[in-house]
Design an enzyme around this catalytic site. Structure first.
Site, PDB file in Angstrom:
ATOM      1  N   SER A  22       0.841  -1.201   0.000  1.00 32.04           N
ATOM      2  CA  SER A  22       0.000   0.000   0.000  1.00 32.04           C
ATOM      3  C   SER A  22       0.872   1.246   0.000  1.00 32.04           C
ATOM      4  CB  SER A  22      -0.897   0.019   1.232  1.00 32.04           C
ATOM      5  OG  SER A  22      -1.425   1.323   1.373  1.00 32.04           O
TER       6      SER A  22
ATOM      7  N   HIS B  69      -1.084  -1.163  -4.433  1.00 32.92           N
ATOM      8  CA  HIS B  69      -2.355  -0.864  -3.757  1.00 32.92           C
ATOM      9  C   HIS B  69      -2.446   0.641  -3.506  1.00 32.92           C
ATOM     10  CE1 HIS B  69      -5.872  -1.976  -1.306  1.00 32.92           C
ATOM     11  NE2 HIS B  69      -5.475  -1.029  -0.455  1.00 32.92           N
TER      12      HIS B  69
ATOM     13  N   ASP C 258      -4.773   3.715  -1.998  1.00 32.59           N
ATOM     14  CA  ASP C 258      -5.874   4.024  -1.081  1.00 32.59           C
ATOM     15  C   ASP C 258      -6.360   5.449  -1.283  1.00 32.59           C
ATOM     16  OD1 ASP C 258      -6.072   1.626   0.659  1.00 32.59           O
ATOM     17  OD2 ASP C 258      -3.966   2.088   1.060  1.00 32.59           O
TER      18      ASP C 258
ATOM     19  N   MET D  56      -9.029   8.203  -0.078  1.00 29.26           N
ATOM     20  CA  MET D  56      -9.928   8.526   1.053  1.00 29.26           C
ATOM     21  C   MET D  56     -10.472   9.934   0.882  1.00 29.26           C
ATOM     22  SD  MET D  56      -7.518   7.228   4.156  1.00 29.26           S
ATOM     23  CE  MET D  56      -6.718   5.632   4.116  1.00 29.26           C
TER      24      MET D  56
ATOM     25  N   HIS E 170      -8.338   1.160  -4.103  1.00 27.92           N
ATOM     26  CA  HIS E 170      -9.275   0.942  -2.994  1.00 27.92           C
ATOM     27  C   HIS E 170      -9.923   2.283  -2.663  1.00 27.92           C
ATOM     28  CE1 HIS E 170      -9.571  -0.224   1.596  1.00 27.92           C
ATOM     29  NE2 HIS E 170     -10.757  -0.074   1.037  1.00 27.92           N
TER      30      HIS E 170
ATOM     31  N   MET F 156     -12.152   4.543  -0.583  1.00 31.94           N
ATOM     32  CA  MET F 156     -12.834   4.742   0.702  1.00 31.94           C
ATOM     33  C   MET F 156     -13.550   6.069   0.616  1.00 31.94           C
ATOM     34  SD  MET F 156      -9.775   3.208   3.013  1.00 31.94           S
ATOM     35  CE  MET F 156      -8.673   3.298   1.618  1.00 31.94           C
TER      36      MET F 156
ATOM     37  N   MET G 154     -11.445  -5.759   5.391  1.00 34.38           N
ATOM     38  CA  MET G 154     -10.667  -4.800   6.194  1.00 34.38           C
ATOM     39  C   MET G 154     -10.349  -5.461   7.539  1.00 34.38           C
ATOM     40  SD  MET G 154     -10.140  -1.965   4.483  1.00 34.38           S
ATOM     41  CE  MET G 154      -9.121  -1.459   5.857  1.00 34.38           C
TER      42      MET G 154
ATOM     43  N   GLY H  90      -3.159   4.071   8.023  1.00 37.09           N
ATOM     44  CA  GLY H  90      -2.200   2.978   8.030  1.00 37.09           C
ATOM     45  C   GLY H  90      -1.675   2.791   9.443  1.00 37.09           C
TER      46      GLY H  90
ATOM     47  N   ASP I 166      -6.644  -6.407   4.143  1.00 39.27           N
ATOM     48  CA  ASP I 166      -6.061  -5.066   4.184  1.00 39.27           C
ATOM     49  C   ASP I 166      -6.096  -4.497   5.602  1.00 39.27           C
ATOM     50  OD1 ASP I 166      -5.130  -2.558   3.567  1.00 39.27           O
ATOM     51  OD2 ASP I 166      -6.815  -1.994   2.283  1.00 39.27           O
TER      52      ASP I 166
ATOM     53  N   GLY J 263       1.091  -1.996   4.174  1.00 45.13           N
ATOM     54  CA  GLY J 263       1.588  -0.631   4.040  1.00 45.13           C
ATOM     55  C   GLY J 263       2.792  -0.396   4.906  1.00 45.13           C
TER      56      GLY J 263
HETATM   57  C1  DX5 Z   1      -6.374   1.576   5.492  1.00 41.09           C
HETATM   58  C2  DX5 Z   1      -5.951   1.269   4.087  1.00 41.09           C
HETATM   59  C3  DX5 Z   1      -4.815   0.327   3.997  1.00 41.09           C
HETATM   60  C4  DX5 Z   1      -3.575   0.822   4.686  1.00 41.09           C
HETATM   61  C5  DX5 Z   1      -2.901  -0.380   5.272  1.00 41.09           C
HETATM   62  O1  DX5 Z   1      -7.548   2.266   5.515  1.00 41.09           O
HETATM   63  O2  DX5 Z   1      -7.004   0.694   3.335  1.00 41.09           O
HETATM   64  O3  DX5 Z   1      -4.538  -0.100   2.673  1.00 41.09           O
HETATM   65  O4  DX5 Z   1      -2.685   1.485   3.833  1.00 41.09           O
HETATM   66  O5  DX5 Z   1      -1.835   0.046   6.017  1.00 41.09           O
HETATM   67  P1  DX5 Z   1      -1.128  -0.883   7.095  1.00 41.09           P
HETATM   68  O6  DX5 Z   1      -0.608  -2.075   6.348  1.00 41.09           O
HETATM   69  O7  DX5 Z   1      -0.085  -0.004   7.635  1.00 41.09           O
HETATM   70  O8  DX5 Z   1      -2.194  -1.287   8.105  1.00 41.09           O
HETATM   71 ZN    ZN Z   2      -6.465  -0.245   1.277  1.00 39.63          ZN
END
Ligand code: DX5
Ligand code: ZN
Length: 216
Positions: free
Chosen positions: A9, A34, A36, A38, A67, A69, A138, A145, A176, A198
């Site tokens: 990620s 990946h 993300d 948001m 992804h 969000m 999730m 992260g 994830d 990530g």
């Molecule tokens: C969280 C994201 C993840 C995030 C994971 O909302 O969807 O993809 O980057 O990060 P880690 O691996 O640090 O939990």
């Molecule tokens: Zn993600």
């Protein structure tokens, strides 16, 4: 046996050296990038938008696993297709007409993914599972992260795997949030096909070696 896929990620990448970090993923044993996105509404954080995705796409040589969000993801399906996304994942909780959204993603030539928050039961996908290419479970609450892995995820992956088998679907399972080498094997044993990581990758001293270790 399917081979485990790893999707680092980029949320945890160094944005001042984004190209360098994307190139590290290109040259590693990782399978997807990946990404993300948001919106500060669906989740309490804003990550990055289209210009950054475009910059990633310029350097990336592997499929872009986007992804979303965000609320009302239907508004941006075409735009993400044009940005080169291979997989577009929307949240179950953000889609009033999930079946229609999945058809629209596929009509734009992308694989369709559905993400489930930790509180969302996998049985809610019973009627759509055959239309879903990837279910993203999730294993933390989305938005940030570096959070700790929720242990109930294993049971959830097993239940989803059973549903996929029962319905004779070919859906892949992606995990994830909080993924590390500590939980990777148990996730695979439970039925996971793709692991997103990530912080565990980008905050490690040797991200390339960490990706290799996750791959197993
Ligand atoms: C969280 C994201 C993840 C995030 C994971 O909302 O969807 O993809 O980057 O990060 P880690 O691996 O640090 O939990
Ligand atoms: Zn993600």
């Amino acid at each position: 046996m399917r081979k485990l896929l790893i999707a680092p990620s980029l949320l945890a990448a160094d944005f001042g050296n984004l190209q360098r970090d994307v190139e590290m993923v290109n040259e590693s044993e990782a399978d997807w990038h990946h990404i993300d996105v948001m919106d500060g509404v669906f989740v309490p954080n804003i990550s990055y938008g289209m210009p950054v995705v475009k910059a990633i796409q310029k350097s990336a040589t592997k499929p872009l696993d986007v992804h979303l969000m965000i609320v009302n993801p239907d508004r941006y399906i075409e735009e993400f297709a044009n940005l080169g996304a291979s997989i577009l994942t929307v949240h179950y909780e953000a889609c009033t007409h999930l079946h229609r959204t999945l058809q629209a993603i596929k009509a734009h030539g992308m694989k369709a993914g559905v993400a489930l928050n930790p509180h969302t039961n996998i049985l809610l996908l019973e009627d759509t599972i055959k239309d879903i290419d990837i279910v993203l479970i999730m294993s933390v609450n989305p938005g940030f992260g570096g959070q700790s892995f929720i242990e109930n995820t294993y049971a959830k992956v097993k239940a989803l795997k059973a549903l996929i088998t029962k319905k004779n679907a070919s859906t892949l399972i992606e995990i994830d949030g909080g993924v590390t080498t500590e939980n990777a094997q148990q996730l695979v044993d439970s039925g996971a096909d793709i692991l997103v990581a990530g912080s565990f990758v980008f905050k490690s001293s040797n991200p390339t070696a960490t990706i290799k270790a996750l791959k197993g």
